[in-house]
Design a protein around this motif. Structure first.
Motif: not given
Length: 723
Positions: A686-708
């Motif tokens: 029950r801790a968001p940072i251990a349940l995919g929240e951080e992974r989702a943020r990192q994937e979003e950032a990587a996808a944005w930089f790749a697209a740009e």
């Protein structure tokens, strides 16, 4: 119980034979022959980078997660699984940020959920709807920590302290009258032992229960403010009755501390005549529990409210007891209540597993700072981050296996299978030792996990600050850890005296042996032997330190030496009791350190015994690496002692830290598998940072930089010409 003699080496699947095989393997993956051919076996030149595997080296190692998870669950695996399924219910979860009043009410209502689910009946007699399942009860109870430590402790007050006191200190008459209401939760209760003026020193409490033969009643009284019962769970609001510890006085004789069942409140929640109290108010943690103070002004209770298993008073006021010695009677009564310490040890282990799962999962997903390849690296690939978390992972495995042994000792005694004075003494010593180390470790580990998660770890939603706050008081209740280790130390001294000879000739030889050992330390004979054996090779030092026999000899030798030094010092007092007391007081710090060293040795032994139960293969190999990391961590922590006492050469001292670095790097890619063996689901973590929240943020950032980057929209970086 106190086994500090070196173990002989064994062969085959026994501990030393298999461990030696594992410890001499290269750091490369088992199937990577090219890597084995080109990588040195050890950092023989002293270069910390040589022989140290990269993060991906051991990816071919596969732990049997199901096998190891079952091993960690222990003998009462099904009881743990039932409890884990139960605490997935959101109604049992802590709501972060809840006010004290609301949190107390929530915790109170949660206890009824446990009753309705049949979760609290395990330890009670079959005739009262129980199962006589003592080990399984504590195993299940500890898992409540994942829901809310306040729930775990409040349930512990009701059934582990209040109910257990009636169960184990009372007789059939007490059971029939009081236990049904306690089990059904019709009578919320308190365990009123501690006084404001006396915490761990229970023998000196001032509350009295004086027998009046004219009315066949005890008169319970607190004569002054320092005698008020304090820090009592359920006392501020919910408690309707209490087991009150008071000095039993009859016919003008004080027979020492006994336990009495004392009603506190009526059905409207108002104190009964003569009973008073206060609310302890907001605490540093565990605010779901209504801790408070109680006092009694000549409160009268029936004679039969004395919990009379170990002492009784007849109608005419005559006292009787099956135990003649007042001191032995007192310690026997307290010994029946040891389960509180046992359960705190287990709960501290559970909390650390949750904390490490949060911090290590976050560390495998959170990216920070460009690496050599230009991309940001995950935190757990940085050496310092590995060093701060992975050794603590090894420690929690050691604590898990040690706790399983403690649970088995507890069940042996409370089931009656091995209820002997010696086994009870073993139980008390193990509980005091393991509870002290695991609760201290919980604070250290949860704090390190919080810091390792940066600002995210400080958010209440990620649970680390809350867990640490709630676990804080574990180090001082059910016995202050320092006082508990003093109890362990005194047991060690008692065992030392039993081994010391009494006749003059044997005593002379005994003293000569101790002096000889001291001279060997001072002269450097041991260091010289290590230097010769290692031949100047750091690799040889590493290999020997990874040997199970060497590890145990070093850990046990420290305990033996520390205890012998104190014991010989105390022997100089002869029969002068005043001087003996003075010397013991001056040796108190050393005695507590010796007790801590003994507890660490017992944890190492438990870890090694657990390895012996696992078949050959990757799972066993990884457990050996974890055990070695735990042992070497202890050596590094106490390196000054080993150097001062000549137990390690300078080269081997260097090899300790080098070996830790190599093991940490070797275990790094195995962290996801090791966390899986804990068996905790998202509903437990029950801790968001251990349940995919951080992974989702990192994937979003990587996808944005790749697209740009692909679209050519990223600006050019300023380049400064080199001078």
């Amino acid at each position: 119980m106190v086994d500090i003699a070196p173990r002989t080496k064994q062969t085959g699947s026994a501990q030393t034979g298999s461990t030696q095989t594992d410890s001499t393997q290269t750091d490369s993956a088992p199937n990577d022959s090219a890597q084995r051919a080109t990588s040195p076996k050890a950092d023989a030149t002293g270069d910390p980078a040589r022989g140290t595997p990269a993060a991906g080296t051991d990816r071919d190692v596969r732990i049997d997660v199901d096998l190891l998870a079952e091993h960690l669950l222990g003998r009462w695996a099904e009881d743990r699984r039932i409890s884990r399924r139960l605490v997935l219910d959101p109604a049992l979860h802590k709501t972060e940020g809840l006010g004290t009043i609301e949190h107390r009410q929530r915790a109170f209502e949660q206890l009824q959920i446990l009753v309705d689910a049949g979760a609290i009946q395990r330890p009670y007699p079959v005739e009262l709807g129980g199962q006589d399942n003592h080990g399984g009860n504590l195993a299940a109870f500890e898992e409540l920590t994942t829901a809310d430590p306040s729930l775990q402790i409040k349930a512990g007050v009701q059934w582990g302290l209040f109910g257990s006191a009636v169960h184990h200190l009372g007789t059939a008459r007490n059971h029939d009258e009081f236990l049904p209401g306690i089990i059904r939760f019709d009578v919320p209760g308190c365990f009123a032992m501690t006084e404001t003026g006396h915490g761990s020193d229970v023998q000196s409490i001032a509350t009295s229960a004086t027998y009046d033969p004219d009315t066949e009643e005890f008169v319970v009284h607190t004569p002054f403010r320092g005698a008020w019962k304090d820090y009592i769970g359920n006392a501020a609001l919910h408690g309707k009755a209490a087991v009150v510890f008071a000095k039993l006085v009859t016919q003008g004789v004080d027979h020492g501390v006994h336990a009495f069942y004392v009603p506190l409140r009526d059905d409207d929640g108002e104190f009964l005549p003569g009973v008073g109290g206060e609310d302890d108010g907001v605490k540093g943690g565990l605010n779901g529990i209504d801790n408070g103070r109680l006092h009694f002004d000549h409160v009268r209770i029936p004679r039969t409210n004395l919990l009379n298993r170990y002492g009784d008073v007849a109608e005419d006021g005559t006292y009787s007891s099956p135990i003649d010695s007042p001191g032995r009677r007192f310690f026997t009564m307290l010994g029946t209540l040891v389960q509180g310490r046992v359960s705190l040890d287990g709960a501290a282990v559970v909390a650390q597993k949750i904390g490490l799962q949060i911090a290590l999962t976050y560390a495998m997903e959170r990216r920070q700072f460009p690496t050599g390849g230009g991309t940001e690296g995950v935190l757990l690939d940085y050496g310092r981050h590995q060093r701060r978390l992975i050794p603590r992972l090894a420690t929690v495995f050691a604590q898990s296996f040690a706790h399983e042994q403690l649970l088995r000792t507890f069940d042996d005694v409370f089931s009656g299978r091995l209820d002997t004075p010696e086994r009870r003494e073993d139980l008390e010593t193990q509980a005091a030792a393991f509870k002290s180390l695991s609760t201290w470790s919980a604070l250290d580990t949860l704090q390190e996990c919080r810091e390792a998660c940066g600002g995210a770890g400080f958010l209440a939603e990620n649970r680390l600050t809350s867990l640490r706050a709630d676990l804080d008081v574990y180090v001082t209740f059910e016995g202050d850890n320092t006082v508990l280790l003093q109890l362990v130390g005194k047991r060690l001294l008692t065992d030392f005296r039993k081994k010391a000879p009494r006749d003059a000739a044997s005593t002379a030889k005994f003293v000569a042996a101790q002096v000889g050992a001291k001279l060997a330390d001072a002269s450097g004979i041991r260091r010289l032997g290590q230097t010769v054996a290692d031949r100047g090779s750091l690799a040889a030092s590493v290999t020997d330190l990874r040997d199970a026999g060497t590890q145990r000899a070093l850990l046990a030798g420290r305990v033996e030496t520390m205890v012998a030094e104190i014991g010989m010092r105390l022997n100089t007092a002869g029969k002068d009791r005043a001087r003996a007391a003075l010397l013991l007081n001056r040796s108190q710090h050393e005695l507590i350190e010796a007790a801590r060293a003994h507890a660490e040795l017992m944890q190492w032994d438990a870890f090694t015994a657990a390895i012996d139960e696992v078949p050959e293969g990757d799972t066993r190999r990884v457990l050996v690496w974890l055990r070695d990391l735990f042992a070497l961590g202890l050596l590094e922590q106490h390196l000054d002692w080993y150097l001062v006492h000549g137990r390690l050469s300078a080269q081997r001292a260097r090899a300790v830290s080098a070996s830790i670095d190599r093991l940490v790097a070797r275990l790094r890619p195995l962290v996801p598998q090791l966390l899986d063996t804990f068996g905790y689901e998202p509903g437990h973590v029950r801790a968001p940072i251990a349940l995919g929240e951080e992974r989702a943020r990192q994937e979003e950032a990587a996808a944005w930089f790749a697209a740009e980057r692909a679209a050519g929209r990223l600006p050019e970086q300023e380049k400064k010409p080199r001078p």
